[in-house]
Every structure is written in C-alpha cells, then in structure tokens.
Design an enzyme around this catalytic site. Structure first.
Site, PDB file in Angstrom:
ATOM      1  N   SER A  15       0.824  -1.218   0.000  1.00  0.00           N
ATOM      2  CA  SER A  15       0.000   0.000   0.000  1.00  0.00           C
ATOM      3  C   SER A  15       0.855   1.264   0.000  1.00  0.00           C
ATOM      4  CB  SER A  15      -0.905   0.012   1.223  1.00  0.00           C
ATOM      5  OG  SER A  15      -1.685  -1.147   1.234  1.00  0.00           O
ATOM      6  N   CYS A  43      -1.229  -5.918   3.325  1.00  0.00           N
ATOM      7  CA  CYS A  43      -2.608  -5.559   3.661  1.00  0.00           C
ATOM      8  C   CYS A  43      -3.596  -6.191   2.684  1.00  0.00           C
ATOM      9  CB  CYS A  43      -2.771  -4.047   3.677  1.00  0.00           C
ATOM     10  SG  CYS A  43      -4.427  -3.555   4.152  1.00  0.00           S
ATOM     11  N   CYS A  48      -4.949  -7.250   6.218  1.00  0.00           N
ATOM     12  CA  CYS A  48      -6.232  -6.590   6.487  1.00  0.00           C
ATOM     13  C   CYS A  48      -7.404  -7.084   5.639  1.00  0.00           C
ATOM     14  CB  CYS A  48      -6.139  -5.079   6.232  1.00  0.00           C
ATOM     15  SG  CYS A  48      -4.520  -4.363   6.299  1.00  0.00           S
ATOM     16  N   LYS A  51      -8.201 -10.965   5.867  1.00  0.00           N
ATOM     17  CA  LYS A  51      -8.599 -11.168   7.266  1.00  0.00           C
ATOM     18  C   LYS A  51     -10.019 -10.656   7.490  1.00  0.00           C
ATOM     19  CE  LYS A  51      -8.421  -7.913   9.745  1.00  0.00           C
ATOM     20  NZ  LYS A  51      -7.318  -7.269  10.396  1.00  0.00           N
ATOM     21  N   TYR A  99      -4.473  -2.889  -8.308  1.00  0.00           N
ATOM     22  CA  TYR A  99      -3.179  -2.300  -7.944  1.00  0.00           C
ATOM     23  C   TYR A  99      -2.250  -2.243  -9.151  1.00  0.00           C
ATOM     24  CZ  TYR A  99      -3.452  -1.339  -2.977  1.00  0.00           C
ATOM     25  OH  TYR A  99      -3.753  -0.764  -1.771  1.00  0.00           O
ATOM     26  N   GLY A 115      14.209  -7.154  -5.079  1.00  0.00           N
ATOM     27  CA  GLY A 115      15.169  -6.054  -5.204  1.00  0.00           C
ATOM     28  C   GLY A 115      16.233  -6.129  -4.129  1.00  0.00           C
ATOM     29  N   TYR A 178      -3.085  -7.896  18.085  1.00  0.00           N
ATOM     30  CA  TYR A 178      -4.126  -7.716  17.059  1.00  0.00           C
ATOM     31  C   TYR A 178      -4.403  -9.023  16.309  1.00  0.00           C
ATOM     32  CZ  TYR A 178      -3.343  -2.543  16.688  1.00  0.00           C
ATOM     33  OH  TYR A 178      -3.243  -1.198  16.877  1.00  0.00           O
ATOM     34  N   ILE A 179      -3.319  -9.595  15.760  1.00  0.00           N
ATOM     35  CA  ILE A 179      -3.510 -10.725  14.841  1.00  0.00           C
ATOM     36  C   ILE A 179      -4.071 -11.928  15.595  1.00  0.00           C
ATOM     37  CG2 ILE A 179      -2.295 -12.337  13.312  1.00  0.00           C
ATOM     38  CD1 ILE A 179      -0.454 -10.063  12.497  1.00  0.00           C
ATOM     39  N   GLU A 182      -7.800 -11.460  16.479  1.00  0.00           N
ATOM     40  CA  GLU A 182      -8.646 -11.462  15.282  1.00  0.00           C
ATOM     41  C   GLU A 182      -8.817 -12.888  14.747  1.00  0.00           C
ATOM     42  OE1 GLU A 182      -7.883  -6.917  13.633  1.00  0.00           O
ATOM     43  OE2 GLU A 182      -6.720  -8.527  12.730  1.00  0.00           O
ATOM     44  N   ARG A 199       1.156 -15.068  27.148  1.00  0.00           N
ATOM     45  CA  ARG A 199       1.994 -14.982  28.346  1.00  0.00           C
ATOM     46  C   ARG A 199       1.550 -13.886  29.311  1.00  0.00           C
ATOM     47  NH1 ARG A 199       7.460 -12.663  25.321  1.00  0.00           N
ATOM     48  NH2 ARG A 199       6.538 -10.691  24.683  1.00  0.00           N
ATOM     49  N   ARG A 205      -2.068  -6.134  24.873  1.00  0.00           N
ATOM     50  CA  ARG A 205      -1.192  -5.183  25.561  1.00  0.00           C
ATOM     51  C   ARG A 205      -1.239  -3.830  24.856  1.00  0.00           C
ATOM     52  NH1 ARG A 205       4.121  -4.480  24.458  1.00  0.00           N
ATOM     53  NH2 ARG A 205       4.137  -6.420  23.267  1.00  0.00           N
ATOM     54  N   THR A 311      -1.528   0.159   7.770  1.00  0.00           N
ATOM     55  CA  THR A 311      -1.564   0.496   6.344  1.00  0.00           C
ATOM     56  C   THR A 311      -1.800   1.989   6.069  1.00  0.00           C
ATOM     57  OG1 THR A 311      -2.328  -1.702   5.854  1.00  0.00           O
ATOM     58  CG2 THR A 311      -2.785  -0.030   4.181  1.00  0.00           C
ATOM     59  N   HIS A 436     -30.481   8.744  18.263  1.00  0.00           N
ATOM     60  CA  HIS A 436     -31.131   7.749  19.113  1.00  0.00           C
ATOM     61  C   HIS A 436     -31.969   6.805  18.269  1.00  0.00           C
ATOM     62  CE1 HIS A 436     -32.569   6.206  22.891  1.00  0.00           C
ATOM     63  NE2 HIS A 436     -33.807   6.288  22.432  1.00  0.00           N
ATOM     64  N   GLU A 441     -24.290   7.149  20.690  1.00  0.00           N
ATOM     65  CA  GLU A 441     -24.780   8.337  21.410  1.00  0.00           C
ATOM     66  C   GLU A 441     -24.260   8.377  22.850  1.00  0.00           C
ATOM     67  OE1 GLU A 441     -29.067   8.569  22.253  1.00  0.00           O
ATOM     68  OE2 GLU A 441     -29.194   6.412  21.963  1.00  0.00           O
TER      69      GLU A 441
END
Ligand code: NDP
Length: 452
Positions: A15, A43, A48, A51, A99, A115, A178-179, A182, A199, A205, A311, A436, A441
């Site tokens: 990205s 991503c 992302c 996932k 892309y 590269g 995160y991973i 998820e 752990r 965390r 990303t 509402h 709210e």
C-alpha cells in the site's frame, strides 16, 4: 549531471510503496517499482483485506444465534470452507489487478523480482541492475516466530492461516496482539475449538484496561478458551496433528498451531549494508521525519521503519514523501492520534491516550466510562457488554482518548478520530446531540466521571 535509469525506484509494491510511486509519477517523476509477489502487499494479499473477509464470514454464526431471540427458528447450516477461501482468493485477484492497473495508469514501471540494494543509487533485480536518483524502501514486515522447540516447524502464521485447505477442528492461537485475537475470533466463529495461549495476564497489551477486561470476558463467553499467563514450551508432531506442551505442563493435541507473536521488518537480504543504511536493534530502518535514512538518496516508509505499523500510516508516509520530493509541497506525515481497530469479536476501536497512557504522562485524567448491553443484545439474550470510554484532560477539558469495545466500534471510532484530531473538548461532546437509539450516542451523553 549523472544519468540515472529512473528518478525513483521503490522496492515493494504494498500500500505505501504503490501510493508513493504513483503520486511521484503523477508529479512527473520517472518511477519504477520492484515487487517479487503480485502488487498489493501485506494488507491486500496477506493481511487486512483477506482477514476482514474471513471476519465477515465468521460473524454469521453469532448472528444466527442472536436471530433466535428475534423469532427466527434455530438452524444449523453447513459451512463450505473451500468455497469461502476460493471466493476470497477471487476477490484478492481482483484487487491485485486494480493495484497493477493503478501503477500502469500512473506510468510506473513494474519490475518483477526481488530487489537488492547494491549501492546508494543502484538496485539489482534478477541479476540486472537499475539506477535511480532516489530509492524508496517499502518492503514491509513479516511474521516473527519465537525460538521455542518445534514451533517454527509445526506452527503456521497469519500468512498460511488465510489459506488453510480445511477448517481446523481444534486450533491454538499463540499470542494476544491484534492478529492473535482477530484469528481466534475467526476460527471460533467458524466453529473450531479455539484456544488463545498468551503470556500476559490480559490480551491486547497497550489497549485500554477496561477494554482488555471486557474483551477477555466476551471472548470467553463466545467460546474461546483463554489461557492467560502461559507460554508454549514445545510443539511436536502427533500424526496429522500437533502436540503442544505449555510451560505449566498442560498438554493439548490440536489440528493447527498458529503463531501470532508479532512481526519484524523485512530487511533480510535487502543489501542495506551495501549502501550503509542504518537499522535499529529490531532491524527497522531508521528514518527522520521526512522518511529519509542516514543515506540522503535512500528513503523508507511503512512497517520496515517500525513507526506505527498500520496500512493508512504507510500510505500517509508514502504520499507525504512523494509530495515533498516531487510535488513541490513539503509536508510530513502526522503520527499523532492515529486511530486503530481490532477486528476481534466483539471489535475494538481506539484513538488517543488510554487512561494508563495519560497517567504515565503525569495527567490525572477525568475518565468517563459506560458499560452496557447493546440494545440488540437485550432481545437476543447475549449477555455481552459494550464498553465506551472517554479520557479527558482535567485542565484543558480536551478529550485525549476515546475507546470502545462493542459492535461497530471501528466504524464509530473513525468518526471520533476526527473530533480528537480537531482538538474537541468534553464540552463539545456534551453540546453534541446524540442519534437515538444508537450505541454511539453514549459518547455524547456521559455526564459523571468515574475518576479525576
Ligand atoms: P503484536 O505486537 O500486536 O502482538 C504480539 C503478541 O505476541 C503479543 O501478545 C506478545 O505478547 C506475543 N509475543 C511476542 N513474542 C512472544 C514470545 N517470545 N513468547 C510469547 N508471546 C510472545 O503483533 P501482531 O503479530 O498481532 O501484529 C503485528 C502488527 O500488525 C501490530 O502491531 C499492528 O500494528 C499490525 N496489525 C494491525 C491490525 C489492525 O489494525 N486491525 C491487524 C493485524 C495487525 P506480550 O503482549 O506479552 O508482549
């Protein structure tokens, strides 16, 4: 004047690299981008996007449970895992195509291969060298697997988890970032017996403490087996399965072990030493606020610099680089108050300081908290609670942080992030009339601080 093949060579068509390259080309630069896989990067191809597609798929099981409270008859539909993975892959093909087209429409030359930097103006790909006035490194990161006996041999990472041939019946997810959370939500949602082994005493965390508590409770109520305060001691083959021994002596035999134990910058074999590019103790490329390395012609953006590994941040860094160097519009990416979300079940959204961050900065914040069952959960019978939190500076009244655990938290926090970016005060929140009935709210109706 030296004649280079290109004004800019970007290594890595994820990205950030794609954004920087096409904006630079749009400003008139002659640009090449090097990529060993298809364009798209982590991503789009391994993170992302796939996932989140699996998260959408997995969420239907909880919806089906909830529907019963609304009068729908109980059903137990079969799930076709192979079809899900195939459809997801078709979508990724479409995105990789987009892309590729973005690059060619912008006039960027795509060079396929790996590269490797030869010197401060030269990159080698498949034995051929290309020169450029500037080089932009945007190679991203890669899963890290700790050195635990058998783990590297027997565990998958998020790369493979997105392409499993079958849904595992039992899975251990190792880690609680995160991973990990998820994927635990994905496997659990699709009906696998899911164990989260970590752990720390609490998952996630760095996130707000009330949200971490709320998430642990909700995840276990949804059926994830939470194993806090332990680590994996070893993993062995057990026929087609894996035998996992935890450091408390517990043994489990499961179909899949997934290591979700962090990511590291992908600088191996990049040839950084050939140009003398400085890295830090984590292997990340050290850059200044303009994403420039210690070598003036070499820049780096995104996860390889280990600033904020998200990303949209890599995209912002790439865009700012291209505008600054090629667009006569010097600007720097702003790394303050970047919102992020965890697409766990339930999800989390967060922007700004947590209560703990504020205290660590010497602020005694006013903390407003709401914890409640979302309206849908009253009739569905789901006991799960949403948690919403505002962290306010007691002296200036500025809202320093907004945090939420609960349905639609990522969507809601995206809007809140604008308010935080604009420097909104608690008074501004109070002056805003709510919509509402919504959960959001609550953010404009919290009156009495819990502390501060
Ligand atoms: P994180 O750094 O978030 O979490 C790593 C996890 O692995 C933590 O639970 C950590 O434990 C644990 N861990 C690390 N080393 C060991 C070890 N040696 N033994 C046992 N446990 C260990 O990494 P992730 O892999 O989850 O994600 C990487 C990055 O990707 C994130 O930081 C984020 O920037 C990005 N990301 C963002 C997403 C989003 O925005 N929704 C989604 C996915 C990834 P402890 O907490 O105890 O240190």
């Amino acid at each position: 004047m030296t004649n280079y093949d290109f004004d800019l060579i970007t290594i890595g068509a994820g990205s950030g690299g794609v954004r920087a390259s096409r904006i630079a080309a749009g400003h008139g630069a002659k640009v090449a981008i090097i990529e060993e896989d298809r364009p798209g990067g982590t991503c789009v191809l391994r993170g992302c996007v796939p996932k989140k597609l699996l998260v959408y798929g997995a969420a239907f099981s909880a919806d089906l449970d909830d529907a019963i409270g609304f009068g729908w008859e109980e059903v137990d539909p079969a799930h076709n895992w192979g079809q899900l993975i195939a459809t997801k892959n078709t979508e990724l093909d479409r995105l990789a195509g987009i892309y590729t087209n973005l690059l060619s429409n912008a006039g960027v030359t795509l060079i396929e291969g790996r590269g490797r930097i030869k010197d401060e103006h030269t990159v080698e790909v498949n034995g051929k060298t290309y020169t450029a006035e500037r080089i932009l490194i945007a190679v991203g990161g890669w899963p890290s697997v700790p050195d635990i006996p058998g783990l590297k041999d027997h565990a998958i990472t998020s790369n493979e988890a997105l392409n499993l041939g079958h849904r595992p019946d039992q899975v251990i997810v190792f880690g609680s970032g995160y991973i990990a959370v998820e994927f635990a939500g994905i496997f659990n949602g699709f009906g696998a017996e899911t164990h989260l082994v970590y752990r720390a005493e609490q998952p996630l965390r760095g996130f707000d403490q009330d949200l971490r508590d709320g998430f642990s409770e909700a995840a276990s109520a949804r059926g994830i087996h939470m194993h806090p305060g332990v680590t994996i001691a070893k993993v062995e083959a057990a026929g087609e399965q894996k035998k996992v021994t935890l450091n408390d002596g517990q043994e489990m035999v499961v179909d899949v072990v997934m290591a979700a134990t962090g990511r590291h910058p992908m600088t191996d074999d990049l040839g950084l030493e050939n140009a003398g590019v400085t890295t830090n103790d984590k292997g990340a490329i050290v850059v200044n606020e303009d994403s420039q390395t210690n070598i003036p012609s070499i820049y780096a953006i995104g996860d390889v610099t280990d600033r904020i590994n998200l990303t949209p941040v890599a995209i912002a860094e790439g865009h700012a680089f291209a505008d600054t160097i090629y667009g006569d519009n010097p600007r720097r990416p702003d790394h303050t108050n970047v919102a992020s979300a965890v697409f766990s079940m339930p999800p989390i959204g967060s922007v700004g300081l947590t209560e703990e961050d504020a205290i660590a900065k010497g602020i005694n914040p006013k903390v407003f908290v709401a914890s409640f069952r979302a309206m849908k959960n009253t009739i569905s019978g789901r006991q799960e609670k949403s948690v919403m939190k505002l962290i306010v500076d007691p002296e200036t009244d500025v809202v320093l942080g907004v945090h939420m655990l609960g349905p639609d938290a990522p969507e809601i926090i995206q809007g809140m992030a604008i308010a935080i970016k604009a420097g909104a005060t608690k008074k501004d929140f109070d002056a805003t009339i709510g919509i509402h009935p919504t959960a959001a709210e609550e953010f404009v109706t919290m009156r009495v601080p819990r502390s501060g």
